[in-house]
Scaffold this motif. Structure first.
Motif, PDB file in Angstrom:
ATOM      1  N   UNK A   8       8.203 -13.996  -3.357  1.00  0.00           N
ATOM      2  CA  UNK A   8       7.129 -13.780  -2.387  1.00  0.00           C
ATOM      3  C   UNK A   8       7.138 -12.317  -1.954  1.00  0.00           C
ATOM      4  N   UNK A   9       6.000 -11.653  -2.127  1.00  0.00           N
ATOM      5  CA  UNK A   9       5.952 -10.215  -1.883  1.00  0.00           C
ATOM      6  C   UNK A   9       4.830  -9.845  -0.929  1.00  0.00           C
ATOM      7  N   UNK A  10       5.092  -8.843  -0.097  1.00  0.00           N
ATOM      8  CA  UNK A  10       4.139  -8.431   0.938  1.00  0.00           C
ATOM      9  C   UNK A  10       3.439  -7.128   0.589  1.00  0.00           C
ATOM     10  N   UNK A  11       4.235  -6.111   0.271  1.00  0.00           N
ATOM     11  CA  UNK A  11       3.640  -4.801  -0.051  1.00  0.00           C
ATOM     12  C   UNK A  11       4.578  -3.945  -0.902  1.00  0.00           C
ATOM     13  N   UNK A  12       3.957  -2.975  -1.563  1.00  0.00           N
ATOM     14  CA  UNK A  12       4.701  -2.041  -2.408  1.00  0.00           C
ATOM     15  C   UNK A  12       4.251  -0.631  -2.064  1.00  0.00           C
ATOM     16  N   UNK A  13       5.198   0.238  -1.784  1.00  0.00           N
ATOM     17  CA  UNK A  13       4.865   1.640  -1.550  1.00  0.00           C
ATOM     18  C   UNK A  13       5.242   2.436  -2.800  1.00  0.00           C
ATOM     19  N   UNK A  14       4.361   3.346  -3.183  1.00  0.00           N
ATOM     20  CA  UNK A  14       4.585   4.145  -4.400  1.00  0.00           C
ATOM     21  C   UNK A  14       4.469   5.639  -4.073  1.00  0.00           C
TER      22      UNK A  14
ATOM     23  N   UNK B  47       2.890  12.296   0.735  1.00  0.00           N
ATOM     24  CA  UNK B  47       3.868  13.143   1.403  1.00  0.00           C
ATOM     25  C   UNK B  47       3.503  13.398   2.858  1.00  0.00           C
ATOM     26  N   UNK B  48       2.216  13.248   3.150  1.00  0.00           N
ATOM     27  CA  UNK B  48       1.746  13.480   4.520  1.00  0.00           C
ATOM     28  C   UNK B  48       1.042  12.258   5.090  1.00  0.00           C
ATOM     29  N   UNK B  49       0.250  11.621   4.238  1.00  0.00           N
ATOM     30  CA  UNK B  49      -0.553  10.493   4.711  1.00  0.00           C
ATOM     31  C   UNK B  49      -0.336   9.269   3.836  1.00  0.00           C
ATOM     32  N   UNK B  50      -0.695   8.112   4.428  1.00  0.00           N
ATOM     33  CA  UNK B  50      -0.639   6.856   3.690  1.00  0.00           C
ATOM     34  C   UNK B  50      -2.061   6.394   3.395  1.00  0.00           C
ATOM     35  N   UNK B  51      -2.189   5.675   2.303  1.00  0.00           N
ATOM     36  CA  UNK B  51      -3.467   5.070   1.942  1.00  0.00           C
ATOM     37  C   UNK B  51      -3.134   3.663   1.437  1.00  0.00           C
ATOM     38  N   UNK B  52      -3.746   2.660   2.058  1.00  0.00           N
ATOM     39  CA  UNK B  52      -3.399   1.287   1.685  1.00  0.00           C
ATOM     40  C   UNK B  52      -4.554   0.579   0.992  1.00  0.00           C
ATOM     41  N   UNK B  53      -4.230  -0.085  -0.103  1.00  0.00           N
ATOM     42  CA  UNK B  53      -5.222  -0.857  -0.863  1.00  0.00           C
ATOM     43  C   UNK B  53      -4.681  -2.260  -1.089  1.00  0.00           C
ATOM     44  N   UNK B  54      -5.591  -3.207  -1.290  1.00  0.00           N
ATOM     45  CA  UNK B  54      -5.128  -4.535  -1.710  1.00  0.00           C
ATOM     46  C   UNK B  54      -5.103  -4.562  -3.233  1.00  0.00           C
ATOM     47  N   UNK B  55      -4.324  -5.487  -3.761  1.00  0.00           N
ATOM     48  CA  UNK B  55      -4.271  -5.639  -5.217  1.00  0.00           C
ATOM     49  C   UNK B  55      -5.663  -5.999  -5.735  1.00  0.00           C
TER      50      UNK B  55
ATOM     51  N   UNK C  88      -0.404 -12.183  -4.406  1.00  0.00           N
ATOM     52  CA  UNK C  88      -1.718 -12.667  -3.978  1.00  0.00           C
ATOM     53  C   UNK C  88      -2.705 -11.499  -3.952  1.00  0.00           C
ATOM     54  N   UNK C  89      -4.003 -11.806  -3.955  1.00  0.00           N
ATOM     55  CA  UNK C  89      -5.007 -10.730  -3.938  1.00  0.00           C
ATOM     56  C   UNK C  89      -4.871  -9.801  -2.738  1.00  0.00           C
ATOM     57  N   UNK C  90      -4.330 -10.302  -1.626  1.00  0.00           N
ATOM     58  CA  UNK C  90      -4.203  -9.449  -0.435  1.00  0.00           C
ATOM     59  C   UNK C  90      -2.868  -8.683  -0.387  1.00  0.00           C
ATOM     60  N   UNK C  91      -2.101  -8.737  -1.449  1.00  0.00           N
ATOM     61  CA  UNK C  91      -0.864  -7.940  -1.551  1.00  0.00           C
ATOM     62  C   UNK C  91      -1.223  -6.470  -1.336  1.00  0.00           C
ATOM     63  N   UNK C  92      -0.421  -5.783  -0.528  1.00  0.00           N
ATOM     64  CA  UNK C  92      -0.753  -4.390  -0.185  1.00  0.00           C
ATOM     65  C   UNK C  92      -0.049  -3.382  -1.087  1.00  0.00           C
ATOM     66  N   UNK C  93      -0.812  -2.420  -1.539  1.00  0.00           N
ATOM     67  CA  UNK C  93      -0.265  -1.307  -2.320  1.00  0.00           C
ATOM     68  C   UNK C  93      -0.473  -0.044  -1.492  1.00  0.00           C
ATOM     69  N   UNK C  94       0.645   0.515  -1.032  1.00  0.00           N
ATOM     70  CA  UNK C  94       0.607   1.663  -0.125  1.00  0.00           C
ATOM     71  C   UNK C  94       0.934   2.923  -0.910  1.00  0.00           C
ATOM     72  N   UNK C  95       0.004   3.871  -0.865  1.00  0.00           N
ATOM     73  CA  UNK C  95       0.223   5.157  -1.532  1.00  0.00           C
ATOM     74  C   UNK C  95       0.555   6.193  -0.477  1.00  0.00           C
ATOM     75  N   UNK C  96       1.371   7.158  -0.858  1.00  0.00           N
ATOM     76  CA  UNK C  96       1.722   8.209   0.097  1.00  0.00           C
ATOM     77  C   UNK C  96       1.707   9.550  -0.638  1.00  0.00           C
TER      78      UNK C  96
END
Ligand code: THU
Length: 129
Positions: free
Chosen positions: A68-74, A111-119, A101-109
């Motif tokens: 079971x997974x919630x989010x991934x930061x890359x 170095x200064x800001x974050x940007x979050x997308x769903x799968x 799940x489709x609402x799994x979060x993919x967080x991009x960074x």
């Protein structure tokens, strides 16, 4: 939580194995039970055998029985310098759709800001059997 994932990813980035492209990537995966697994890209002289950081993080978590997974930061950048967002490749998006799940979060960074997308946003019509 994003900051904690970033901290873990930055630490893991030191372990990226990218002697060919010099482009280092790290991912930190948050599981539903709160545990975090990291992964890095692992290149190979036979370039197609390269493993992306995202799948490396999932492999570590799945191998420990997590499902079971919630989010991934890359994060990623040339010579480990993080200055732009590093979105997941198509193979990694499809790989994630097997377990998330489709609402799994993919967080991009960058170095200064974050940007979050769903799968679902990043893979609108993933393949499934
Ligand atoms: N890479 C990843 O680790 N994740 C991605 O989603 C895209 C690309 C790695 C593979 C290779 O080691 C390097 O970045 C350059 O393509």
């Amino acid at each position: 939580m994003k900051e904690i994932l970033l901290e873990r990813a930055l630490k893991a980035l030191e372990n990226a194995y990218a002697p060919y492209s010099k482009f280092q990537v790290a991912a930190a995966l948050e599981c539903a039970d709160g545990s975090i697994f990291t992964g890095v890209n692992i290149e190979n002289a036979s370039f197609g055998a390269t493993l992306c950081a995202e799948r490396s993080a999932f492999a570590a978590a799945l191998s420990e029985g997590k499902r079971q997974f919630v989010r991934l930061l890359i994060i990623g950048g040339s010579a480990g310098h993080i200055s732009a967002y590093c979105p997941p490749c198509g193979i990694c998006r499809q790989f994630m759709s097997e377990f998330c799940a489709p609402d799994f979060e993919i967080v991009l960074c960058n170095g200064e800001q974050f940007e979050t997308h769903t799968l679902k946003e990043l893979l609108p019509k993933g393949f499934s059997l």
